[in-house]
Structure formats: C-alpha cells, structure tokens
Design a protein around this motif. Sequence first.
Motif, PDB file in Angstrom:
ATOM      1  N   LEU A   1       0.812  -1.216   0.000  1.00 20.42           N
ATOM      2  CA  LEU A   1       0.000   0.000   0.000  1.00 20.42           C
ATOM      3  C   LEU A   1       0.845   1.266   0.000  1.00 20.42           C
ATOM      4  CD1 LEU A   1      -2.867  -1.003   2.441  1.00 20.42           C
ATOM      5  CD2 LEU A   1      -2.923  -0.894  -0.053  1.00 20.42           C
ATOM      6  N   HIS A   2       2.028   1.217   0.627  1.00 16.99           N
ATOM      7  CA  HIS A   2       2.917   2.385   0.673  1.00 16.99           C
ATOM      8  C   HIS A   2       3.798   2.358  -0.572  1.00 16.99           C
ATOM      9  CE1 HIS A   2       5.926   5.279   1.944  1.00 16.99           C
ATOM     10  NE2 HIS A   2       5.153   5.594   2.978  1.00 16.99           N
ATOM     11  N   CYS A   3       3.190   2.601  -1.732  1.00 10.31           N
ATOM     12  CA  CYS A   3       3.912   2.563  -3.004  1.00 10.31           C
ATOM     13  C   CYS A   3       3.473   3.734  -3.874  1.00 10.31           C
ATOM     14  CB  CYS A   3       3.673   1.239  -3.721  1.00 10.31           C
ATOM     15  SG  CYS A   3       1.991   1.012  -4.310  1.00 10.31           S
ATOM     16  N   CYS A   4       4.230   3.995  -4.903  1.00 11.33           N
ATOM     17  CA  CYS A   4       3.960   5.145  -5.778  1.00 11.33           C
ATOM     18  C   CYS A   4       2.563   5.109  -6.390  1.00 11.33           C
ATOM     19  CB  CYS A   4       4.999   5.211  -6.888  1.00 11.33           C
ATOM     20  SG  CYS A   4       6.665   5.544  -6.309  1.00 11.33           S
ATOM     21  N   LEU A   5       2.094   3.931  -6.780  1.00 13.58           N
ATOM     22  CA  LEU A   5       0.806   3.841  -7.458  1.00 13.58           C
ATOM     23  C   LEU A   5      -0.375   4.190  -6.549  1.00 13.58           C
ATOM     24  CD1 LEU A   5       1.353   0.701  -9.711  1.00 13.58           C
ATOM     25  CD2 LEU A   5       1.598   3.124 -10.296  1.00 13.58           C
ATOM     26  N   ASN A   6      -0.158   4.226  -5.245  1.00 15.88           N
ATOM     27  CA  ASN A   6      -1.202   4.645  -4.307  1.00 15.88           C
ATOM     28  C   ASN A   6      -0.991   6.075  -3.812  1.00 15.88           C
ATOM     29  OD1 ASN A   6      -2.894   2.406  -4.224  1.00 15.88           O
ATOM     30  ND2 ASN A   6      -1.656   1.386  -2.683  1.00 15.88           N
ATOM     31  N   CYS A   7       0.036   6.744  -4.301  1.00 13.11           N
ATOM     32  CA  CYS A   7       0.378   8.075  -3.803  1.00 13.11           C
ATOM     33  C   CYS A   7      -0.291   9.176  -4.633  1.00 13.11           C
ATOM     34  CB  CYS A   7       1.891   8.261  -3.839  1.00 13.11           C
ATOM     35  SG  CYS A   7       2.425   9.855  -3.183  1.00 13.11           S
ATOM     36  N   GLY A   8      -0.741  10.203  -3.956  1.00 10.02           N
ATOM     37  CA  GLY A   8      -1.365  11.344  -4.619  1.00 10.02           C
ATOM     38  C   GLY A   8      -0.412  12.170  -5.458  1.00 10.02           C
TER      39      GLY A   8
ATOM     40  N   ARG B   1      12.314   2.775  -9.001  1.00 11.43           N
ATOM     41  CA  ARG B   1      12.198   1.970 -10.227  1.00 11.43           C
ATOM     42  C   ARG B   1      10.917   1.141 -10.263  1.00 11.43           C
ATOM     43  NH1 ARG B   1      16.494   3.036 -13.059  1.00 11.43           N
ATOM     44  NH2 ARG B   1      18.513   3.303 -12.072  1.00 11.43           N
ATOM     45  N   ASP B   2      10.573   0.504  -9.164  1.00 15.34           N
ATOM     46  CA  ASP B   2       9.375  -0.332  -9.123  1.00 15.34           C
ATOM     47  C   ASP B   2       8.256   0.437  -8.423  1.00 15.34           C
ATOM     48  OD1 ASP B   2       7.446  -2.283  -9.009  1.00 15.34           O
ATOM     49  OD2 ASP B   2       8.687  -3.760  -7.966  1.00 15.34           O
ATOM     50  N   ARG B   3       7.320   0.952  -9.185  1.00 11.56           N
ATOM     51  CA  ARG B   3       6.236   1.796  -8.647  1.00 11.56           C
ATOM     52  C   ARG B   3       5.223   1.008  -7.815  1.00 11.56           C
ATOM     53  NH1 ARG B   3       8.423   6.673  -9.193  1.00 11.56           N
ATOM     54  NH2 ARG B   3       9.442   6.785 -11.187  1.00 11.56           N
ATOM     55  N   GLU B   4       5.198  -0.316  -7.960  1.00 13.84           N
ATOM     56  CA  GLU B   4       4.256  -1.147  -7.200  1.00 13.84           C
ATOM     57  C   GLU B   4       4.837  -1.635  -5.880  1.00 13.84           C
ATOM     58  OE1 GLU B   4       2.069  -4.242  -9.189  1.00 13.84           O
ATOM     59  OE2 GLU B   4       2.341  -3.250 -11.111  1.00 13.84           O
TER      60      GLU B   4
ATOM     61  N   HIS C   1       8.569  14.397 -14.085  1.00 14.20           N
ATOM     62  CA  HIS C   1       9.938  13.909 -13.892  1.00 14.20           C
ATOM     63  C   HIS C   1       9.959  12.914 -12.736  1.00 14.20           C
ATOM     64  CE1 HIS C   1      14.256  13.882 -13.688  1.00 14.20           C
ATOM     65  NE2 HIS C   1      14.216  14.210 -12.409  1.00 14.20           N
ATOM     66  N   ASN C   2      10.588  11.769 -12.931  1.00 14.41           N
ATOM     67  CA  ASN C   2      10.609  10.678 -11.948  1.00 14.41           C
ATOM     68  C   ASN C   2       9.203  10.170 -11.634  1.00 14.41           C
ATOM     69  OD1 ASN C   2      13.349  10.598 -11.714  1.00 14.41           O
ATOM     70  ND2 ASN C   2      13.441  11.700  -9.785  1.00 14.41           N
ATOM     71  N   GLU C   3       8.240  10.507 -12.460  1.00 15.10           N
ATOM     72  CA  GLU C   3       6.835  10.122 -12.281  1.00 15.10           C
ATOM     73  C   GLU C   3       6.270  10.602 -10.942  1.00 15.10           C
ATOM     74  OE1 GLU C   3       5.717   6.149 -13.356  1.00 15.10           O
ATOM     75  OE2 GLU C   3       7.266   6.031 -14.884  1.00 15.10           O
TER      76      GLU C   3
END
Length: 93
Positions: A30-37, A56-59, A44-46
């Motif tokens: 849950l504490h990953c980029c794909l769940n972040c606002g 590197r791994d957004r999940e 840049h850097n997504e």
Amino acid sequence: MKVCHKCKREVPFESRILRSEECPWCAASLHCCLNCGFHDPTAHNECREIGTELIRDREAANYCSYFKFVEGGRSGDDEAAKAKDKLASLFKI
C-alpha cells in the motif's frame, strides 16, 4: 476512502499507512507510488513532488517521506476504461 491500486477494493486503514502495510484483499503493497497522490506518469521521476529520488518499481513498498495516500482511488483508471468501452461499442454490429 482509500482504494488499493491493484484490486481497486477499499482498504480499511484510517491511520497513516506504514511501509509494511499490505492490502488485506490482494496483499499488494500500500505504501507505493501507485497509491500516492503525488504519482504522475508524465512528471519527472513520475512524481509531482520536487526532489524525490527515482523509484524503479512503482508497485513495490518504498521509504518515500512524501507519500500521501490518494483518497478515493485514481479517476484516470475509470476514465480510461470508459473510453475503451466507448471505442469498442463503435465497432459492434
């Protein structure tokens, strides 16, 4: 309402999401980029937050101190699905 990026189900967390927290339904981090606002694939850097390190791994779970769980899930996922359905309906006989 917090929604898992993977299974799209509501997760029952009211407090801060820790790095080790997982979705009770699909065990995704849950504490990953794909769940972040702040996550934005076009930035840049997504990430829309300035000064973040490359993840590197957004999940995968990460230690980003800027993490803020997006409330209500990402609307872009629903919009993309609606657009695909609309396009597919154009070619049905």
